[in-house]
Design an enzyme around this catalytic site. Structure first.
Site, PDB file in Angstrom:
ATOM      1  N   ARG A 175     -10.462  18.655  55.165  1.00 18.16           N
ATOM      2  CA  ARG A 175     -11.136  18.415  56.445  1.00 18.16           C
ATOM      3  C   ARG A 175     -10.845  19.620  57.344  1.00 18.16           C
ATOM      4  NH1 ARG A 175      -8.433  12.546  56.318  1.00 18.16           N
ATOM      5  NH2 ARG A 175      -9.917  11.562  54.914  1.00 18.16           N
ATOM      6  N   ARG A 268     -12.818   7.922  63.453  1.00 21.81           N
ATOM      7  CA  ARG A 268     -12.104   9.131  63.022  1.00 21.81           C
ATOM      8  C   ARG A 268     -13.082  10.270  62.780  1.00 21.81           C
ATOM      9  NH1 ARG A 268      -8.056   8.817  57.935  1.00 21.81           N
ATOM     10  NH2 ARG A 268     -10.005   8.884  56.770  1.00 21.81           N
ATOM     11  N   ARG A 279     -15.159   3.726  51.054  1.00 22.42           N
ATOM     12  CA  ARG A 279     -13.774   3.449  51.425  1.00 22.42           C
ATOM     13  C   ARG A 279     -13.605   1.983  51.845  1.00 22.42           C
ATOM     14  NH1 ARG A 279     -10.277   8.406  53.132  1.00 22.42           N
ATOM     15  NH2 ARG A 279     -11.198   9.991  51.789  1.00 22.42           N
TER      16      ARG A 279
HETATM   17  N1  LIG Z   1      -3.068   0.851  65.913  1.00 21.34           N
HETATM   18  C1  LIG Z   1      -4.134   1.602  66.058  1.00 21.34           C
HETATM   19  N2  LIG Z   1      -5.098   1.271  66.936  1.00 21.34           N
HETATM   20  C2  LIG Z   1      -6.213   2.015  67.072  1.00 21.34           C
HETATM   21  N3  LIG Z   1      -6.463   3.123  66.352  1.00 21.34           N
HETATM   22  C3  LIG Z   1      -5.564   3.515  65.456  1.00 21.34           C
HETATM   23  C4  LIG Z   1      -4.343   2.780  65.238  1.00 21.34           C
HETATM   24  N4  LIG Z   1      -3.648   3.386  64.277  1.00 21.34           N
HETATM   25  C5  LIG Z   1      -4.372   4.458  63.883  1.00 21.34           C
HETATM   26  N5  LIG Z   1      -5.503   4.550  64.593  1.00 21.34           N
HETATM   27  C6  LIG Z   1      -6.588   5.526  64.438  1.00 21.34           C
HETATM   28  O1  LIG Z   1      -7.309   5.140  63.269  1.00 21.34           O
HETATM   29  C7  LIG Z   1      -7.803   6.299  62.586  1.00 21.34           C
HETATM   30  C8  LIG Z   1      -7.309   6.242  61.152  1.00 21.34           C
HETATM   31  O2  LIG Z   1      -5.908   6.459  61.140  1.00 21.34           O
HETATM   32  P1  LIG Z   1      -5.212   7.310  59.993  1.00 21.34           P
HETATM   33  O3  LIG Z   1      -5.983   8.551  59.758  1.00 21.34           O
HETATM   34  O4  LIG Z   1      -3.794   7.432  60.374  1.00 21.34           O
HETATM   35  O5  LIG Z   1      -5.414   6.312  58.792  1.00 21.34           O
HETATM   36  P2  LIG Z   1      -4.913   6.433  57.283  1.00 21.34           P
HETATM   37  O6  LIG Z   1      -4.487   5.094  56.878  1.00 21.34           O
HETATM   38  O7  LIG Z   1      -3.942   7.522  57.162  1.00 21.34           O
HETATM   39  O8  LIG Z   1      -6.264   6.811  56.549  1.00 21.34           O
HETATM   40  P3  LIG Z   1      -6.484   7.526  55.120  1.00 21.34           P
HETATM   41  O9  LIG Z   1      -5.907   6.647  54.110  1.00 21.34           O
HETATM   42  O10 LIG Z   1      -7.963   7.633  55.016  1.00 21.34           O
HETATM   43  O11 LIG Z   1      -5.837   8.861  55.170  1.00 21.34           O
HETATM   44  C9  LIG Z   1      -7.309   7.501  63.350  1.00 21.34           C
HETATM   45  O12 LIG Z   1      -8.351   7.983  64.156  1.00 21.34           O
HETATM   46  C10 LIG Z   1      -6.160   6.948  64.201  1.00 21.34           C
HETATM   47  O13 LIG Z   1      -6.017   7.660  65.406  1.00 21.34           O
HETATM   48  N1  LIG Z   2      -2.248   7.502  44.466  1.00 23.29           N
HETATM   49  C1  LIG Z   2      -2.235   8.403  45.443  1.00 23.29           C
HETATM   50  N2  LIG Z   2      -2.940   8.195  46.564  1.00 23.29           N
HETATM   51  C2  LIG Z   2      -2.878   9.109  47.535  1.00 23.29           C
HETATM   52  C3  LIG Z   2      -2.107  10.278  47.424  1.00 23.29           C
HETATM   53  N3  LIG Z   2      -2.238  11.008  48.539  1.00 23.29           N
HETATM   54  C4  LIG Z   2      -3.055  10.315  49.330  1.00 23.29           C
HETATM   55  N4  LIG Z   2      -3.439   9.169  48.733  1.00 23.29           N
HETATM   56  C5  LIG Z   2      -4.318   8.122  49.249  1.00 23.29           C
HETATM   57  O1  LIG Z   2      -5.653   8.524  49.174  1.00 23.29           O
HETATM   58  C6  LIG Z   2      -6.386   7.831  50.146  1.00 23.29           C
HETATM   59  C7  LIG Z   2      -7.340   8.738  50.825  1.00 23.29           C
HETATM   60  O2  LIG Z   2      -6.713   9.736  51.519  1.00 23.29           O
HETATM   61  P1  LIG Z   2      -7.531  10.753  52.443  1.00 23.29           P
HETATM   62  O3  LIG Z   2      -6.539  11.770  52.897  1.00 23.29           O
HETATM   63  O4  LIG Z   2      -8.627  11.316  51.600  1.00 23.29           O
HETATM   64  O5  LIG Z   2      -8.077   9.944  53.583  1.00 23.29           O
HETATM   65  C8  LIG Z   2      -5.362   7.213  51.098  1.00 23.29           C
HETATM   66  O6  LIG Z   2      -5.311   5.823  50.834  1.00 23.29           O
HETATM   67  C9  LIG Z   2      -4.077   7.825  50.711  1.00 23.29           C
HETATM   68  O7  LIG Z   2      -2.984   6.949  50.858  1.00 23.29           O
HETATM   69  C10 LIG Z   2      -1.358  10.461  46.220  1.00 23.29           C
HETATM   70  O8  LIG Z   2      -0.631  11.441  46.013  1.00 23.29           O
HETATM   71  N5  LIG Z   2      -1.464   9.503  45.270  1.00 23.29           N
END
Ligand SMILES: Nc1ncnc2c1ncn2[C@@H]1O[C@H](COP(=O)(O)OP(=O)(O)OP(=O)(O)O)[C@@H](O)[C@H]1O
Ligand SMILES: Nc1nc2c(ncn2[C@@H]2O[C@H](COP(=O)(O)O)[C@@H](O)[C@H]2O)c(=O)[nH]1
Length: 402
Positions: A175, A268, A279
């Site tokens: 990204r 996001r 997703r």
């Molecule tokens: N408690 C909350 N309330 C509202 N918005 C939130 C909260 N927690 C996270 N967010 C927002 O939700 C969006 C998704 O959060 P984040 O990218 O941390 O999710 P993730 O679980 O890491 O996703 P992925 O698995 O796709 O990487 C972001 O824009 C973040 O700022």
């Molecule tokens: N099994 C694994 N899952 C992973 C790893 N690193 C990230 N993730 C998961 O992928 C999705 C999507 O991530 P995104 O960055 O494309 O939004 C998310 O649920 C992550 O937890 C890994 O090493 N192994």
């Protein structure tokens, strides 16, 4: 620091009922285990210093060169080796410091047995020993968009010297705000597939149409810095990790509702509408799997971010918001090339000098292996080391080196 167990220095002047001395001076050490002899240090190219492994099978009278997995030790000028059990050998590299001298050569652990079956040949695996308290890594899992990354970032910001992030590999495109090597190691699919075949990953999964995986190195890098590793992986990955040798705490982050999850993913703005729908479809499955008995140790609902973060800290024993001082680890002590080792149960006595020399407690260290965790293909954690010391009244004593 916990109290170091006593070690009777006097015992070492006599015979060793269940230990033995080995000298590191020779480049090769041979150990007999069942009908096999493992020769450690043997290498085709002596000058490389790479610790080679050869196995002599007494039943067939043949030499076997095994496939060596795991992160290998760097060049060595000489090493000692001592058999711990039928599964592993402790190798102590001479002329190195405590942070790089303890290595485990696994010959029959669950990982090695699995790989023997997978590859259909003789396999051994290296695992580096880490002198540490051995805090368990933390696996954070949950559907895309639930806030895993947000919570992890907050934790890393508040406790920078305590936690380290395991940087995964992925075949998805970066990204705009993502940096290679920081957020992910962005990789070609063919390269990642080859590395998976070479057993370089602790786990991997196809997630939302791309490959994601945690390399052995990603976790090792964090452990080497003395930090506690945090992993952000999907539920399939969590399942694989649960089945692996990596003992971790597994936390599932759940959204307050499916609608809120959709809202967050859309807000996001990092995925196309089609990707968001994919997703969300996967999220339904992951939410069901989050409740699989025995898979996750804790489930946290990320409704209000501040509350969820506080709950996460509470669960990790960090609710006072103060970064605890890292326990001191005597990593800079230098183990000379010539040293000898003896074993008494789970304690290894390392004497900095030849065994025939007068034993001075100043030169003796006890490596306690009673709490070791993990193992190949990752690090073996939980080693502790302290100086053996004899007190003036002749009683047993021990202390940590300063
Ligand atoms: N408690 C909350 N309330 C509202 N918005 C939130 C909260 N927690 C996270 N967010 C927002 O939700 C969006 C998704 O959060 P984040 O990218 O941390 O999710 P993730 O679980 O890491 O996703 P992925 O698995 O796709 O990487 C972001 O824009 C973040 O700022
Ligand atoms: N099994 C694994 N899952 C992973 C790893 N690193 C990230 N993730 C998961 O992928 C999705 C999507 O991530 P995104 O960055 O494309 O939004 C998310 O649920 C992550 O937890 C890994 O090493 N192994």
């Amino acid at each position: 620091m916990g109290e170091a167990p006593a070690f009777i220095v006097d015992d070492l002047h006599g015979n060793f009922p269940n230990g033995l001395f080995l000298k590191s001076k020779s480049r090769e050490t041979a150990l007999n285990i069942g009908d096999r002899t493992y020769v450690i240090g043997a290498t085709e190219n002596e000058s490389s210093g790479i610790i080679g492994i050869r196995v002599f099978d007494k039943s067939t009278c043949e030499w076997v060169i095994p496939t060596v997995l795991g992160t290998k030790p760097g060049p060595s000028k000489g090493q000692s080796a001592i058999l711990l059990d039928e599964d592993r050998i402790l190798v102590i590299k001479g002329n190195s410091t405590f942070d790089d001298c303890f290595w485990f050569l696994e010959i029959n652990t669950a990982f090695v047995r699995e790989q023997k079956v997978r590859l259909g040949k003789e396999v051994v695996a290296w695992s580096k020993g880490v002198v540490s308290e051995g805090d368990k890594p933390i696996v954070i899992s949950g559907p895309s968009g639930v806030g895993k990354g947000t919570l992890i970032s907050k934790l890393m910001q508040e406790f920078p010297s305590m936690f380290g992030f395991s940087v995964s590999h992925t075949t998805r495109a970066p990204r705009s705000n993502e940096q290679n090597g920081v957020h992910y190691h962005f990789t070609e699919r063919s390269v990642m597939e080859k590395e998976i075949d070479d057993a370089k990953f602790l786990e991997f999964a196809a997630v939302h149409g791309n490959l994601y995986g945690t390399s052995v190195e990603a976790v090792d890098v964090v452990a080497d810095k003395g930090k506690r590793c945090i992993l952000d992986i999907d539920v399939q990955g969590a399942r694989s990790m649960r089945a692996s040798s990596l003992e971790a705490i597994f936390i599932f982050i759940s959204p307050p509702s499916f609608e809120e999850l959709e809202k967050r993913l859309c807000a996001r703005g990092t995925e196309t509408e089609e990707q968001i729908q994919k997703r969300l479809r996967n999220a339904k499955v992951e939410l069901e799997q989050g409740n699989t008995p025995g898979l996750f140790d804790h489930i946290l609902v990320n409704d209000d971010l501040v509350t969820c973060y506080e709950n996460l800290k509470k669960l990790l024993g960090l609710n006072h918001g103060v970064e605890t001082t890292q326990k001191s680890v005597p990593n800079l002590i230098h183990v000379p090339l010539e040293h000898s080792v003896a074993r008494i149960d789970q304690k290894i006595l390392i004497n900095f000098g030849a065994p025939e020399q007068e034993k001075s407690s100043q030169n003796m260290f006890v490596l306690n292996l009673s709490s070791i965790k993990g193992g190949a293909p990752a690090r073996t954690r939980g080693l502790s080391i302290y100086a053996a010391e004899q007190s003036r009244n002749g009683t047993t004593d021990s202390k940590m080196p300063s």
